[in-house]
Design a protein around this motif. Structure first.
Motif, PDB file in Angstrom:
ATOM      1  N   GLY A   1       0.787  -1.223   0.000  1.00 16.28           N
ATOM      2  CA  GLY A   1       0.000   0.000   0.000  1.00 16.28           C
ATOM      3  C   GLY A   1       0.817   1.269   0.000  1.00 16.28           C
ATOM      4  N   SER A   2       2.139   1.156  -0.030  1.00 17.86           N
ATOM      5  CA  SER A   2       3.001   2.331   0.006  1.00 17.86           C
ATOM      6  C   SER A   2       3.177   2.931  -1.387  1.00 17.86           C
ATOM      7  CB  SER A   2       4.372   1.963   0.572  1.00 17.86           C
ATOM      8  OG  SER A   2       5.296   3.015   0.403  1.00 17.86           O
ATOM      9  N   PRO A   3       3.213   4.265  -1.504  1.00 18.97           N
ATOM     10  CA  PRO A   3       3.515   4.890  -2.800  1.00 18.97           C
ATOM     11  C   PRO A   3       4.888   4.492  -3.327  1.00 18.97           C
ATOM     12  CG  PRO A   3       2.614   6.506  -1.258  1.00 18.97           C
ATOM     13  CD  PRO A   3       2.912   5.266  -0.470  1.00 18.97           C
ATOM     14  N   ALA A   4       5.797   4.175  -2.397  1.00 15.91           N
ATOM     15  CA  ALA A   4       7.142   3.731  -2.789  1.00 15.91           C
ATOM     16  C   ALA A   4       7.233   2.211  -2.663  1.00 15.91           C
ATOM     17  CB  ALA A   4       8.194   4.404  -1.916  1.00 15.91           C
ATOM     18  N   ARG A   5       6.245   1.517  -3.224  1.00 14.18           N
ATOM     19  CA  ARG A   5       6.110   0.081  -3.027  1.00 14.18           C
ATOM     20  C   ARG A   5       7.389  -0.688  -3.344  1.00 14.18           C
ATOM     21  NH1 ARG A   5       1.991  -2.591  -6.956  1.00 14.18           N
ATOM     22  NH2 ARG A   5       0.528  -1.330  -5.740  1.00 14.18           N
TER      23      ARG A   5
ATOM     24  N   GLU B   1      10.498   0.146  -3.567  1.00 20.00           N
ATOM     25  CA  GLU B   1      11.611   0.412  -2.656  1.00 20.00           C
ATOM     26  C   GLU B   1      11.366  -0.196  -1.277  1.00 20.00           C
ATOM     27  OE1 GLU B   1      13.929   4.276  -0.687  1.00 20.00           O
ATOM     28  OE2 GLU B   1      12.515   4.550  -2.334  1.00 20.00           O
ATOM     29  N   VAL B   2      10.152  -0.039  -0.770  1.00 17.25           N
ATOM     30  CA  VAL B   2       9.832  -0.582   0.552  1.00 17.25           C
ATOM     31  C   VAL B   2       9.912  -2.109   0.537  1.00 17.25           C
ATOM     32  CG1 VAL B   2       8.044  -0.774   2.324  1.00 17.25           C
ATOM     33  CG2 VAL B   2       8.397   1.400   1.147  1.00 17.25           C
ATOM     34  N   LEU B   3       9.452  -2.717  -0.550  1.00 18.87           N
ATOM     35  CA  LEU B   3       9.468  -4.173  -0.627  1.00 18.87           C
ATOM     36  C   LEU B   3      10.877  -4.743  -0.582  1.00 18.87           C
ATOM     37  CD1 LEU B   3       6.651  -4.945  -3.215  1.00 18.87           C
ATOM     38  CD2 LEU B   3       6.758  -5.756  -0.856  1.00 18.87           C
ATOM     39  N   ARG B   4      11.833  -4.009  -1.100  1.00 19.92           N
ATOM     40  CA  ARG B   4      13.205  -4.518  -1.076  1.00 19.92           C
ATOM     41  C   ARG B   4      13.694  -4.728   0.356  1.00 19.92           C
ATOM     42  NH1 ARG B   4      13.667  -0.441  -5.252  1.00 19.92           N
ATOM     43  NH2 ARG B   4      13.546  -1.460  -7.297  1.00 19.92           N
ATOM     44  N   GLY B   5      13.214  -3.913   1.271  1.00 19.70           N
ATOM     45  CA  GLY B   5      13.608  -4.073   2.661  1.00 19.70           C
ATOM     46  C   GLY B   5      12.919  -5.215   3.367  1.00 19.70           C
ATOM     47  N   VAL B   6      11.919  -5.825   2.694  1.00 20.99           N
ATOM     48  CA  VAL B   6      11.154  -6.925   3.289  1.00 20.99           C
ATOM     49  C   VAL B   6      11.810  -8.277   3.011  1.00 20.99           C
ATOM     50  CG1 VAL B   6       8.900  -8.089   3.197  1.00 20.99           C
ATOM     51  CG2 VAL B   6       9.017  -5.593   3.161  1.00 20.99           C
ATOM     52  N   SER B   7      12.704  -8.326   2.072  1.00 19.86           N
ATOM     53  CA  SER B   7      13.309  -9.596   1.649  1.00 19.86           C
ATOM     54  C   SER B   7      13.836 -10.451   2.794  1.00 19.86           C
ATOM     55  CB  SER B   7      14.426  -9.336   0.641  1.00 19.86           C
ATOM     56  OG  SER B   7      13.905  -8.771  -0.545  1.00 19.86           O
TER      57      SER B   7
ATOM     58  N   ALA C   1       8.252 -10.341  -5.622  1.00 19.00           N
ATOM     59  CA  ALA C   1       8.981 -10.095  -6.868  1.00 19.00           C
ATOM     60  C   ALA C   1       8.146  -9.269  -7.839  1.00 19.00           C
ATOM     61  CB  ALA C   1       9.377 -11.424  -7.514  1.00 19.00           C
ATOM     62  N   ARG C   2       6.859  -9.530  -7.891  1.00 19.22           N
ATOM     63  CA  ARG C   2       5.987  -8.733  -8.764  1.00 19.22           C
ATOM     64  C   ARG C   2       5.950  -7.281  -8.301  1.00 19.22           C
ATOM     65  NH1 ARG C   2       0.184  -8.005  -8.235  1.00 19.22           N
ATOM     66  NH2 ARG C   2       0.234  -9.652  -6.664  1.00 19.22           N
ATOM     67  N   GLY C   3       5.789  -7.075  -6.998  1.00 23.15           N
ATOM     68  CA  GLY C   3       5.701  -5.710  -6.489  1.00 23.15           C
ATOM     69  C   GLY C   3       6.990  -4.932  -6.596  1.00 23.15           C
ATOM     70  N   SER C   4       8.122  -5.632  -6.521  1.00 22.66           N
ATOM     71  CA  SER C   4       9.423  -4.958  -6.594  1.00 22.66           C
ATOM     72  C   SER C   4       9.974  -4.908  -8.020  1.00 22.66           C
ATOM     73  CB  SER C   4      10.427  -5.662  -5.680  1.00 22.66           C
ATOM     74  OG  SER C   4      10.560  -7.032  -6.014  1.00 22.66           O
ATOM     75  N   ARG C   5       9.137  -5.319  -8.969  1.00 23.32           N
ATOM     76  CA  ARG C   5       9.481  -5.283 -10.397  1.00 23.32           C
ATOM     77  C   ARG C   5      10.742  -6.094 -10.708  1.00 23.32           C
ATOM     78  NH1 ARG C   5       8.645   0.308  -9.311  1.00 23.32           N
ATOM     79  NH2 ARG C   5       6.522   0.980  -9.780  1.00 23.32           N
ATOM     80  N   ALA C   6      10.808  -7.273 -10.136  1.00 21.91           N
ATOM     81  CA  ALA C   6      11.950  -8.151 -10.383  1.00 21.91           C
ATOM     82  C   ALA C   6      11.961  -8.614 -11.839  1.00 21.91           C
ATOM     83  CB  ALA C   6      11.886  -9.359  -9.452  1.00 21.91           C
ATOM     84  N   GLY C   7      13.141  -8.893 -12.338  1.00 25.60           N
ATOM     85  CA  GLY C   7      13.280  -9.357 -13.712  1.00 25.60           C
ATOM     86  C   GLY C   7      12.838 -10.796 -13.883  1.00 25.60           C
TER      87      GLY C   7
END
Length: 348
Positions: free
Chosen positions: A119-123, A125-131, A155-161
């Motif tokens: 739900g964050s506007p910086a989804r 970036e924030v998701l990377r810290g959740v790993s 991975a979908r939310g953090s736009r992983a390759g």
């Protein structure tokens, strides 16, 4: 403070007047009997206890699913418990403090962290810290595919390759080749990455369903792809026959479960949505009969902020349309149901 029963029953009962329009020989539950997102008999007590700040029932429930490899149940329970923890975290904090290495507490913390970040506007970036939280959950039980479903969503939310996502997907398949939650996560990633390429998404879903047993939830995956296609105006068209074939797979799967059973309610609600969009009113009415009192927020929340109200309105429309179709059939018009009663692609 919200009382315990309100916490357990955010789905509640519909405070609406029961409608009288009925399809001949079809009896559906009254509007005031329909519940939204009702928990089953195992999850309900865990939610009530969590509302009191007690984590032990939730811990016992998830431990049971892990010990008995009930991965589909485990996935659903993890999602519901994490959703509950978004507004009431005390029980989860107490649980984690009591046992920071508990596999089930780690699972809920990972799911909750992804939910918050989403739900964050910086989804991204924030998701990377959740790993690290997801990694911690995945390391606790090498059999468990649910942390990998969370990783696929992450991975979908953090736009992983595609390469990284493919590695996650292979890891998930090694643990549970037929896990429905992981397949849905993969389908969502493909839909996001291949925006507008609904044929490719449907190809993926069809291949998965063809390789799965007839009673696997993966049989409903093509309908999930069709739902996304029907709600998206971009990309090339998909032949109407493919949409019907996907719906037919889910209809056959639905028939394998008892009527008014809570477990397949989510699949049946999505299937009903698709059948309505395809103009298959008699088939939609059959699914509503099988759904009974068990409405689910998704997919009706796509259409309204009041998903229960939308479900009930759709149910009324289906009854009226199916009654009209039956009347035309009795008068010698078009076939009232089944494959002969479908609309063609130009009709919607």
């Amino acid at each position: 403070m919200v009382d315990t029963m309100a916490l357990m029953l955010p789905f509640g009962r519909a405070s609406r007047t029961t409608r009288t329009a009925e399809h001949p020989a079809v009896a559906l539950p009254g509007d005031d009997e329909v519940l939204l997102d009702a928990p089953d008999d195992r999850l309900g007590p865990a939610l009530v206890a969590a509302g009191r700040g007690e984590y032990e029932p939730a811990a016992a429930l998830l431990a049971h699913t892990r010990q008995h490899a009930e991965w589909e149940h485990r996935d659903r329970y993890a999602l519901r418990l994490a959703a509950f923890a978004r507004s009431r975290t005390e029980w989860l904090e107490t649980w984690y403090a009591a046992d920071p290495k508990d596999p089930d507490a780690l699972l809920i913390r990972a799911q909750l962290a992804v939910d918050h970040a989403w739900g964050s506007p910086a989804r991204a970036e924030v998701l990377r810290g959740v790993s690290p939280l997801i990694t911690a959950a995945a390391r606790t039980d090498d059999r468990d595919p649910v942390p990998w479903r969370i990783a696929l969503d992450h991975a979908r939310g953090s736009r992983a390759g595609h390469t990284y996502f493919g590695e996650l997907w292979e890891a998930a398949l090694r643990r549970a080749p037929r896990h429905y939650g992981c397949h849905v996560a993969a389908l969502r990633y493909l839909a996001s990455s291949w925006h507008g390429s609904h044929r490719e998404c449907l190809d993926f879903a069809d291949r998965a369903a063809q390789d799965a047993p007839a009673d696997s939830l993966v049989q409903a995956l093509p309908t999930r792809a069709v739902l996304a296609y029907l709600d998206d105006d971009c990309g090339p068209g998909v032949p109407h026959e493919r949409l019907d074939e996907a719906a037919d797979r889910a209809v056959a799967l639905s028939a394998r479960f008892p009527a008014a059973d809570l477990w397949p309610a989510a699949i049946r609600n999505k299937l009903t949505y698709v059948l309505v969009r395809l103009g298959r009113w008699e088939d939609a009415l059959e699914q509503l009969t099988l759904i009974g009192p068990h409405a689910t927020s998704f997919p009706w929340s796509r259409l309204s902020e009041d998903p229960l109200g939308r479900f009930l309105e759709t149910r009324d429309e289906v009854r009226r349309r199916a009654a009209g179709s039956a009347a035309r059939g009795a008068a010698g018009g078009h076939p009232p149901s089944g494959r002969g009663g479908r609309v063609h692609s130009g009709d919607h």
